[in-house]
Scaffold this motif. Structure first.
Motif, PDB file in Angstrom:
ATOM      1  N   ILE A  84      -4.236  11.175   2.586  1.00 36.11           N
ATOM      2  CA  ILE A  84      -3.917   9.792   2.919  1.00 36.11           C
ATOM      3  C   ILE A  84      -3.253   9.915   4.193  1.00 36.11           C
ATOM      4  CG2 ILE A  84      -2.761   7.668   2.422  1.00 36.11           C
ATOM      5  CD1 ILE A  84      -5.409   8.161   0.832  1.00 36.11           C
ATOM      6  N   CYS A 129       0.799  -1.208   0.079  1.00 38.05           N
ATOM      7  CA  CYS A 129       0.019   0.164   0.022  1.00 38.05           C
ATOM      8  C   CYS A 129       0.778   1.433  -0.029  1.00 38.05           C
ATOM      9  CB  CYS A 129      -0.920  -0.044   1.474  1.00 38.05           C
ATOM     10  SG  CYS A 129      -2.057  -1.187   1.504  1.00 38.05           S
ATOM     11  N   LYS A 130       0.760   2.024  -0.852  1.00 35.17           N
ATOM     12  CA  LYS A 130       1.818   3.282  -1.224  1.00 35.17           C
ATOM     13  C   LYS A 130       1.046   4.594  -1.375  1.00 35.17           C
ATOM     14  CE  LYS A 130       4.962  -0.475  -3.126  1.00 35.17           C
ATOM     15  NZ  LYS A 130       5.760  -0.909  -4.002  1.00 35.17           N
ATOM     16  N   LEU A 153       3.767   3.240   3.560  1.00 30.58           N
ATOM     17  CA  LEU A 153       2.614   3.345   4.826  1.00 30.58           C
ATOM     18  C   LEU A 153       2.927   2.161   5.819  1.00 30.58           C
ATOM     19  CD1 LEU A 153      -0.279   4.066   2.540  1.00 30.58           C
ATOM     20  CD2 LEU A 153       0.983   5.782   3.829  1.00 30.58           C
ATOM     21  N   ILE A 186      -6.309   3.531  -0.788  1.00 28.65           N
ATOM     22  CA  ILE A 186      -4.781   3.852  -1.175  1.00 28.65           C
ATOM     23  C   ILE A 186      -4.796   4.266  -2.523  1.00 28.65           C
ATOM     24  CG2 ILE A 186      -2.655   2.505  -1.226  1.00 28.65           C
ATOM     25  CD1 ILE A 186      -3.756   3.060   1.501  1.00 28.65           C
ATOM     26  N   TYR A 245      -7.735  -1.271  -0.340  1.00 24.59           N
ATOM     27  CA  TYR A 245      -6.868  -2.336   0.474  1.00 24.59           C
ATOM     28  C   TYR A 245      -7.961  -3.154   1.345  1.00 24.59           C
ATOM     29  CZ  TYR A 245      -3.693  -4.934   3.571  1.00 24.59           C
ATOM     30  OH  TYR A 245      -2.944  -5.898   4.556  1.00 24.59           O
TER      31      TYR A 245
END
Length: 275
Positions: free
Chosen positions: A263, A127-128, A156, A167, A213
């Motif tokens: 985020i 997850c970026k 993350l 995400i 996610y």
């Protein structure tokens, strides 16, 4: 109806059979094998069946272009969901059912990625945030201590990987798409031969739909990270990342800054501490 695709390039047959068995093709769950290998492999073609469709391309136009062949077919036959699969995956067939159920219950969701584990059972932090040039090009040339801090934030790693999260950049190893959403935002950008196509398509999806996610189910991914060990793959990686930043912006990318800020705030980054 569900469809899925795997792009092949001299792919190990035993590894391929693992992911095909995991997906479990059957009526209403079709699979496309897109072969970008330089020479056709008769063993791949022999996998063709009522539910598995094999395409030998005769040339390698890239990862995204290969999957687009299958995505256009998915659109043509009116598939509801399409899954982009790496050949180095293993998972329970029930994972697909769980993702379909979640997507059915959440119509604002355009894309889903399950929890991804290494063969040893460790979390892969996939997850970026939307990347900056430092995150994806220059980081590998920085001192390890600085690089580690950049990775901690970018991937993350401070977040709770056991909770559902929205995400903006989900890994391309397993991409569960709502086909109607893809028809809206467009398919893979074929200017990217390899690597940033998953960043680009998730970003476009995230701007209009939820990109989620979903850790209630997990898959195993035998991640190779070939660009860290192969100079040819490193060159391909860097050249395609240059194309990505030429498209979206290097330093001045206001949308990236806004999305990443949102985020990090939602995930309480400042309150989690830094490593």
């Amino acid at each position: 109806m569900i469809t899925a695709s795997i792009v092949l390039y001299n792919t190990d047959l035993n590894m391929l059979m693992n992911v095909i068995t995991s997906y479990s093709p059957r009526e209403g769950r079709y699979l496309y094998l897109i072969d970008n290998s330089p020479v056709e492999n008769s063993h791949y073609r022999e996998l063709s069946s009522e539910f598995i469709f094999y395409y030998f391309m005769g040339t390698n136009n890239g990862y995204g272009a290969g999957h687009n062949v299958a995505l256009r077919e998915a659109i043509r036959i009116n598939s509801k969901y399409h899954i982009v699969l790496n050949p180095d995956l293993q998972f329970k067939s029930s994972v697909i059912d769980a993702l379909c159920l979640f997507a059915d219950q959440n119509i604002s969701v355009g894309q889903i990625m399950p929890k991804i584990l290494s063969p040893q059972g460790n979390i892969q932090y996939l997850c970026k945030l939307l990347p900056t040039p430092i995150d994806l090009i220059f980081k590998r040339f920085l001192p390890k201590k600085i690089s580690k801090k950049i990775t901690y934030r970018f991937q993350l790693m401070f977040a709770d990987y056991d909770r559902i999260m929205d995400i903006p950049y989900l890994s391309g190893c397993f991409m569960f798409f709502r086909v109607e959403a893809l028809k809206d935002i467009g398919l893979f950008d074929e200017r990217f031969f390899m690597y940033p196509e998953d960043i680009d398509i998730t970003r476009r999806m995230h701007e209009k739909y939820r990109t989620v996610y979903f850790p209630q189910v997990s898959i195993i991914h035998a991640h190779a990270a070939s660009s860290y060990h192969d100079k040819k793959m490193l060159k391909i990686h860097v050249l395609n990342m240059i194309k990505y930043f030429n498209k979206w912006g290097w330093v001045f990318d206001s949308k990236r800054r806004k999305i990443n800020k949102t985020i990090l705030q939602k995930l309480n980054y400042k309150n989690r501490g830094h490593k």
